[in-house]
Design a protein around this motif. Structure first.
Motif, PDB file in Angstrom:
ATOM      1  N   ILE A 107       0.859  -1.176   0.000  1.00  0.00           N
ATOM      2  CA  ILE A 107       0.000   0.000   0.000  1.00  0.00           C
ATOM      3  C   ILE A 107       0.904   1.238   0.000  1.00  0.00           C
ATOM      4  N   ASN A 108       0.717   2.095  -1.007  1.00  0.00           N
ATOM      5  CA  ASN A 108       1.602   3.264  -1.134  1.00  0.00           C
ATOM      6  C   ASN A 108       1.095   4.478  -0.379  1.00  0.00           C
ATOM      7  N   GLY A 109      -0.195   4.499  -0.077  1.00  0.00           N
ATOM      8  CA  GLY A 109      -0.720   5.639   0.656  1.00  0.00           C
ATOM      9  C   GLY A 109      -2.177   5.437   0.996  1.00  0.00           C
ATOM     10  N   VAL A 110      -2.642   6.229   1.966  1.00  0.00           N
ATOM     11  CA  VAL A 110      -4.016   6.101   2.446  1.00  0.00           C
ATOM     12  C   VAL A 110      -4.628   7.491   2.530  1.00  0.00           C
ATOM     13  N   LEU A 111      -5.740   7.668   1.838  1.00  0.00           N
ATOM     14  CA  LEU A 111      -6.457   8.944   1.901  1.00  0.00           C
ATOM     15  C   LEU A 111      -7.594   8.804   2.899  1.00  0.00           C
ATOM     16  N   TYR A 112      -7.695   9.743   3.823  1.00  0.00           N
ATOM     17  CA  TYR A 112      -8.797   9.699   4.790  1.00  0.00           C
ATOM     18  C   TYR A 112      -9.653  10.943   4.622  1.00  0.00           C
ATOM     19  N   VAL A 113     -10.892  10.737   4.200  1.00  0.00           N
ATOM     20  CA  VAL A 113     -11.825  11.851   4.036  1.00  0.00           C
ATOM     21  C   VAL A 113     -12.554  12.052   5.373  1.00  0.00           C
ATOM     22  N   ASP A 114     -12.236  13.178   6.021  1.00  0.00           N
ATOM     23  CA  ASP A 114     -12.667  13.413   7.399  1.00  0.00           C
ATOM     24  C   ASP A 114     -13.890  14.342   7.448  1.00  0.00           C
ATOM     25  N   VAL A 115     -15.001  13.834   7.991  1.00  0.00           N
ATOM     26  CA  VAL A 115     -16.253  14.609   8.070  1.00  0.00           C
ATOM     27  C   VAL A 115     -16.888  14.396   9.447  1.00  0.00           C
ATOM     28  N   PRO A 116     -17.353  15.485  10.124  1.00  0.00           N
ATOM     29  CA  PRO A 116     -18.004  15.304  11.430  1.00  0.00           C
ATOM     30  C   PRO A 116     -19.334  14.541  11.337  1.00  0.00           C
ATOM     31  N   ASP A 117     -19.699  13.879  12.430  1.00  0.00           N
ATOM     32  CA  ASP A 117     -20.897  13.027  12.442  1.00  0.00           C
ATOM     33  C   ASP A 117     -22.185  13.730  12.011  1.00  0.00           C
ATOM     34  N   GLU A 118     -22.409  14.986  12.482  1.00  0.00           N
ATOM     35  CA  GLU A 118     -23.690  15.654  12.151  1.00  0.00           C
ATOM     36  C   GLU A 118     -23.857  15.765  10.641  1.00  0.00           C
ATOM     37  N   ALA A 119     -22.769  16.108   9.962  1.00  0.00           N
ATOM     38  CA  ALA A 119     -22.838  16.248   8.505  1.00  0.00           C
ATOM     39  C   ALA A 119     -23.083  14.889   7.845  1.00  0.00           C
ATOM     40  N   LEU A 120     -22.529  13.848   8.433  1.00  0.00           N
ATOM     41  CA  LEU A 120     -22.689  12.505   7.855  1.00  0.00           C
ATOM     42  C   LEU A 120     -24.152  12.062   7.896  1.00  0.00           C
ATOM     43  N   ILE A 121     -24.796  12.336   9.030  1.00  0.00           N
ATOM     44  CA  ILE A 121     -26.196  11.915   9.191  1.00  0.00           C
ATOM     45  C   ILE A 121     -27.073  12.624   8.161  1.00  0.00           C
ATOM     46  N   ASP A 122     -26.830  13.909   7.981  1.00  0.00           N
ATOM     47  CA  ASP A 122     -27.596  14.683   7.006  1.00  0.00           C
ATOM     48  C   ASP A 122     -27.388  14.143   5.589  1.00  0.00           C
ATOM     49  N   ARG A 123     -26.149  13.882   5.261  1.00  0.00           N
ATOM     50  CA  ARG A 123     -25.852  13.414   3.903  1.00  0.00           C
ATOM     51  C   ARG A 123     -26.485  12.067   3.605  1.00  0.00           C
ATOM     52  N   LEU A 124     -26.371  11.135   4.564  1.00  0.00           N
ATOM     53  CA  LEU A 124     -26.842   9.774   4.289  1.00  0.00           C
ATOM     54  C   LEU A 124     -28.348   9.722   4.133  1.00  0.00           C
ATOM     55  N   SER A 125     -29.049  10.543   4.945  1.00  0.00           N
ATOM     56  CA  SER A 125     -30.505  10.465   4.862  1.00  0.00           C
ATOM     57  C   SER A 125     -31.018  11.016   3.530  1.00  0.00           C
ATOM     58  N   GLY A 126     -30.198  11.827   2.834  1.00  0.00           N
ATOM     59  CA  GLY A 126     -30.639  12.353   1.538  1.00  0.00           C
ATOM     60  C   GLY A 126     -29.995  11.658   0.344  1.00  0.00           C
ATOM     61  N   ARG A 127     -29.251  10.601   0.605  1.00  0.00           N
ATOM     62  CA  ARG A 127     -28.467   9.987  -0.477  1.00  0.00           C
ATOM     63  C   ARG A 127     -29.315   9.122  -1.418  1.00  0.00           C
ATOM     64  N   LEU A 128     -29.050   9.252  -2.703  1.00  0.00           N
ATOM     65  CA  LEU A 128     -29.676   8.405  -3.723  1.00  0.00           C
ATOM     66  C   LEU A 128     -28.556   7.873  -4.609  1.00  0.00           C
ATOM     67  N   ILE A 129     -28.687   6.637  -5.027  1.00  0.00           N
ATOM     68  CA  ILE A 129     -27.601   5.998  -5.779  1.00  0.00           C
ATOM     69  C   ILE A 129     -28.129   5.422  -7.088  1.00  0.00           C
ATOM     70  N   CYS A 130     -27.309   5.518  -8.126  1.00  0.00           N
ATOM     71  CA  CYS A 130     -27.682   4.911  -9.410  1.00  0.00           C
ATOM     72  C   CYS A 130     -27.367   3.410  -9.338  1.00  0.00           C
ATOM     73  N   ARG A 131     -28.393   2.612  -9.501  1.00  0.00           N
ATOM     74  CA  ARG A 131     -28.225   1.161  -9.378  1.00  0.00           C
ATOM     75  C   ARG A 131     -27.307   0.597 -10.479  1.00  0.00           C
ATOM     76  N   GLU A 132     -27.247   1.298 -11.597  1.00  0.00           N
ATOM     77  CA  GLU A 132     -26.477   0.800 -12.729  1.00  0.00           C
ATOM     78  C   GLU A 132     -24.984   1.050 -12.576  1.00  0.00           C
ATOM     79  N   CYS A 133     -24.597   2.270 -12.147  1.00  0.00           N
ATOM     80  CA  CYS A 133     -23.156   2.567 -12.116  1.00  0.00           C
ATOM     81  C   CYS A 133     -22.678   2.942 -10.720  1.00  0.00           C
TER      82      CYS A 133
END
Ligand code: ADP
Length: 219
Positions: A107-133
């Motif tokens: 493993i040459n490197g590790v990227l960590y995308v850091d986001v506080p919990d409150e923002a995570l909860i908001d994002r997930l409840s509004g998330r929609l995903i394309c089933r195809e891609c």
């Protein structure tokens, strides 16, 4: 070049992974996508994983590690991968090092995308995903316009069952308990680059690509 992308559920790592994949030309492999694909195809692995995924719990290490080991041996993974959602436990991290060693890689490197919990909860409840891609969108902050990889008009968008509020909370608890030690581990190995994940998709994209490029230079 082999990189790991870490971040809590909802941190936007799937969105960023697509940019890093395009920029560095390495294969994006998302453990959650592999599980969902197995589930869709009703494979024995998918059926074993289902009960854990529904609860927002991690699938046992033994199943997850075997799935990734098989995936990493396929030809399209031979010139470099961006692992997204794996490793999530220390046992998986140790197993990953051993797998890479077998392949004469590391493993040459590790990227960590850091986001506080409150923002995570908001994002997930509004998330929609394309089933195809598998491209993720958000009802308010990143609404569907066009699908980058398919000629579809949004008819494949769906909300994941594990994006229900109580499941989201369980996933965040799991992240803090199981995956934070993995972040600390890679920090100790001096492989970690932390990207603040709270800005706009574009700001985070720029910060992620910058971090990915400097990891690539080092690798
Ligand atoms: P998120 O990061 O938003 O939780 P993923 O698509 O990465 O979503 O994962 C969905 C589910 O798949 C997880 O909640 C878990 O049940 C399972 N899963 C994915 N990756 C792993 C892993 N490395 N170890 C164990 N379970 C995993």
């Amino acid at each position: 070049m082999d990189l790991v992308l870490l971040g809590a559920p909802g941190s936007g790592k799937g969105t960023q992974a697509a940019y890093v994949e395009a920029e560095l030309g390495i294969r994006h492999i998302a453990s959650g996508d592999l599980f969902r694909e197995n589930l869709r195809n009703q494979t024995p692995l998918g059926l074993r994983a289902e009960e854990f995924m529904r609860k927002g719990a991690l699938v046992p290490d033994e199943i997850t590690i075997a799935m990734l080991r098989e995936r990493l041996q396929r030809p399209d993974a031979s010139t470099g991968v961006l692992l997204d959602g794996f490793p999530r436990t220390m046992e998986q991290a140790i197993a990953l090092s051993a797998m890479m060693e077998t392949l004469n890689r590391e493993i040459n490197g590790v990227l960590y995308v850091d986001v506080p919990d409150e923002a995570l909860i908001d994002r997930l409840s509004g998330r929609l995903i394309c089933r195809e891609c598998q491209t993720p969108f958000h009802r308010s902050t990143n609404p569907f316009r066009t699908c980058p990889r398919q000629a579809c008009a949004g008819e494949h968008l769906y909300q994941r069952v594990d994006d229900a509020p109580e499941t989201v909370r369980a996933r965040l608890t799991t992240f803090h308990r199981q995956s934070e030690p993995v972040i600390d581990y890679y920090r100790l190995l001096e492989l970690l680059a932390t990207v603040p994940g709270c800005g706009s998709v574009d700001e985070v994209r720029q910060a992620t690509l910058e971090a990915a490029r400097s990891l690539a230079k080092r690798g």
